[in-house]
Design an enzyme around this catalytic site. Structure first.
Site, PDB file in Angstrom:
ATOM      1  N   ALA A  13       0.820  -1.219   0.000  1.00 36.99           N
ATOM      2  CA  ALA A  13       0.000   0.000   0.000  1.00 36.99           C
ATOM      3  C   ALA A  13       0.849   1.262   0.000  1.00 36.99           C
ATOM      4  CB  ALA A  13      -0.936   0.000   1.211  1.00 36.99           C
ATOM      5  N   GLN A  15       3.960   4.017  -1.323  1.00 33.74           N
ATOM      6  CA  GLN A  15       4.172   4.792  -2.561  1.00 33.74           C
ATOM      7  C   GLN A  15       5.087   4.089  -3.550  1.00 33.74           C
ATOM      8  OE1 GLN A  15       4.389   8.817  -3.264  1.00 33.74           O
ATOM      9  NE2 GLN A  15       4.390   9.416  -1.113  1.00 33.74           N
ATOM     10  N   GLN A 112      10.550 -12.230   7.729  1.00 30.01           N
ATOM     11  CA  GLN A 112      10.322 -12.517   6.303  1.00 30.01           C
ATOM     12  C   GLN A 112      11.303 -13.580   5.801  1.00 30.01           C
ATOM     13  OE1 GLN A 112       9.233  -8.771   3.933  1.00 30.01           O
ATOM     14  NE2 GLN A 112       9.979  -7.950   5.856  1.00 30.01           N
ATOM     15  N   VAL A 129      14.520  -3.972  -0.781  1.00 25.35           N
ATOM     16  CA  VAL A 129      14.415  -2.553  -1.125  1.00 25.35           C
ATOM     17  C   VAL A 129      14.283  -1.710   0.151  1.00 25.35           C
ATOM     18  CG1 VAL A 129      13.027  -0.858  -2.402  1.00 25.35           C
ATOM     19  CG2 VAL A 129      13.297  -3.187  -3.296  1.00 25.35           C
ATOM     20  N   ASN A 131      14.797   0.025   3.588  1.00 27.17           N
ATOM     21  CA  ASN A 131      16.092   0.452   4.152  1.00 27.17           C
ATOM     22  C   ASN A 131      16.267   0.121   5.623  1.00 27.17           C
ATOM     23  OD1 ASN A 131      17.497   1.640   1.982  1.00 27.17           O
ATOM     24  ND2 ASN A 131      16.006   3.322   1.963  1.00 27.17           N
ATOM     25  N   ASP A 159      21.024   4.163  -7.080  1.00 25.34           N
ATOM     26  CA  ASP A 159      22.281   4.924  -7.046  1.00 25.34           C
ATOM     27  C   ASP A 159      22.969   4.876  -8.414  1.00 25.34           C
ATOM     28  OD1 ASP A 159      22.081   5.258  -4.107  1.00 25.34           O
ATOM     29  OD2 ASP A 159      22.398   3.099  -4.128  1.00 25.34           O
ATOM     30  N   HIS A 187      24.143   1.060   0.335  1.00 23.93           N
ATOM     31  CA  HIS A 187      23.175   2.042  -0.177  1.00 23.93           C
ATOM     32  C   HIS A 187      22.989   3.083   0.934  1.00 23.93           C
ATOM     33  CE1 HIS A 187      19.784   3.953  -2.002  1.00 23.93           C
ATOM     34  NE2 HIS A 187      18.944   3.546  -1.062  1.00 23.93           N
TER      35      HIS A 187
HETATM   36  C1  LMR Z   1      16.523   6.587  -1.815  1.00 22.60           C
HETATM   37  O1  LMR Z   1      17.717   6.386  -2.035  1.00 22.60           O
HETATM   38  O2  LMR Z   1      15.897   7.515  -2.353  1.00 22.60           O
HETATM   39  C2  LMR Z   1      15.779   5.659  -0.889  1.00 22.60           C
HETATM   40  O3  LMR Z   1      16.675   4.734  -0.343  1.00 22.60           O
HETATM   41  C3  LMR Z   1      15.045   6.388   0.191  1.00 22.60           C
HETATM   42  C4  LMR Z   1      15.963   7.126   1.134  1.00 22.60           C
HETATM   43  O4  LMR Z   1      15.786   6.999   2.361  1.00 22.60           O
HETATM   44  O5  LMR Z   1      16.839   7.856   0.675  1.00 22.60           O
END
Ligand code: LMR
Length: 328
Positions: A13, A15, A112, A129, A131, A159, A187
């Protein structure tokens, strides 16, 4: 038409999922002849919203959409799944680093992992995905001991895409001219977007750009902090571009990588040839054989400058791992 595959998406649900689900099942990722049985998961307090998402999916009348199942239960979410896209997680807000989310999100990735181990298909592939995606992926992987480690990956493609766009703009070329962009490490704001090995029109990016200071400073910092810049501007984290990157990641996994090129994904560091410690989920240059398997590209040259950048992001990932030791 082929026989259907099952694809699970969590955080249904949210975005990012809203930007992802429709394109995931319209044939553009798995092919126009590949039906998809979609399972969408959401936490109990938001699961009723999925009724609306399901209605909209049906109303698209995609020939490739086989069935839609909605659930708030992890085991049902991954039952028979060939792909699991773990999108659901609390997002960060202004002033936060992604690792600040570990205490909020880590335990759900343990649960999970357990569920994937129990109910997913034998060929399950997992993309994390939510974070901080590298360490969440590590947590899930550790709790799915029957799933081969090379089936797990986390998203550094956003990235990569950001880095490609910045290099193309600076060089005054199209994004399609930029290749071989690797994002090393986490990331996070310590990632190393590798401009030294990137190519523009087949030539080394530093030669084409001709401005090492811009690459070492403006470029790296723009890519590292792009997520935060979007949060500052939008008041909420990236959604459409994140969804697009997930689609790119899966598409890269199911299509054979062009000869000589690579894409960015975070995968298990076990046995890597770059001196990164084992036991992390680490961004590397990757390739695919076109069957869904993502493998590390060996032999990419790292200068002392690059090795220094890798050390920084490695230290951060080791720190995240030790912060969640009780979840591993
Ligand atoms: C991003 O890189 O845009 C996503 O990982 C969301 C964030 O917290 O930056």
């Amino acid at each position: 038409m082929k026989s259907p595959i099952t694809v699970s998406v969590t955080g249904g649900a949210g975005q990012v999922a809203y930007g992802l689900l429709f394109r995931l099942v319209n044939g553009e990722v798995f092919g126009a002849d590949q039906p998809v049985s979609l399972i969408i998961k959401e936490v109990p307090q938001f699961v009723s919203k999925l009724e609306g998402v399901k209605m909209e999916l049906e109303d698209c009348a995609f020939p490739t959409l086989h069935t839609v199942t909605i659930t708030d239960n992890d085991e049902d979410a991954f039952r028979g799944a060939n792909w699991a896209l773990l999108v659901g997680a609390a997002p960060r807000g202004p002033g936060m680093e992604r690792k600040d989310l570990l205490t909020m999100n880590g335990a759900s990735f343990r649960d999970q992992g357990h569920a994937i181990n129990k109910t997913a298909a034998d060929d399950i592939r997992i993309v994390v995905v939510g974070n901080p995606c590298n360490t969440n992926c590590l947590i899930a992987m550790r709790h799915a001991p029957d799933v081969p480690r090379d089936r797990f990956s986390a998203l550094t493609r956003l990235d990569q895409n950001r880095a490609m766009a910045q290099l193309a703009q600076k060089a005054g070329v199209q994004v399609a001219d930029v290749t071989n962009v690797a994002i090393w490490g986490n990331h996070s704001s310590t990632q190393y977007p590798d401009f030294e090995n990137a190519r523009i029109g087949g030539k080394p990016a530093p030669d084409v750009i001709g401005d090492r200071s811009w690459l070492e400073n403006t470029f790296i910092e723009t890519v590292q902090k792009r997520g935060a810049a979007i949060i500052a501007a939008r008041g909420t984290s990236s959604a459409a571009s994140a969804a697009n990157a997930v689609l790119d990641h899966v598409r890269s996994a199911v299509n054979k990588t062009k000869s000589g090129d690579w894409f960015s994904a975070a995968i298990s560091s076990d046995g890597n040839p770059y001196g990164v410690p084992d036991g992390l989920i680490y961004g590397f240059p990757c390739r695919s054989d076109g069957k869904g398997d993502i493998s590390l590209v060996e032999g990419v040259e790292l200068t002392d400058y690059a090795k220094g950048k890798l050390d920084i992001t490695t230290q951060e990932l080791l720190g995240e791992r030790s912060d969640v030791s009780e979840l591993l």
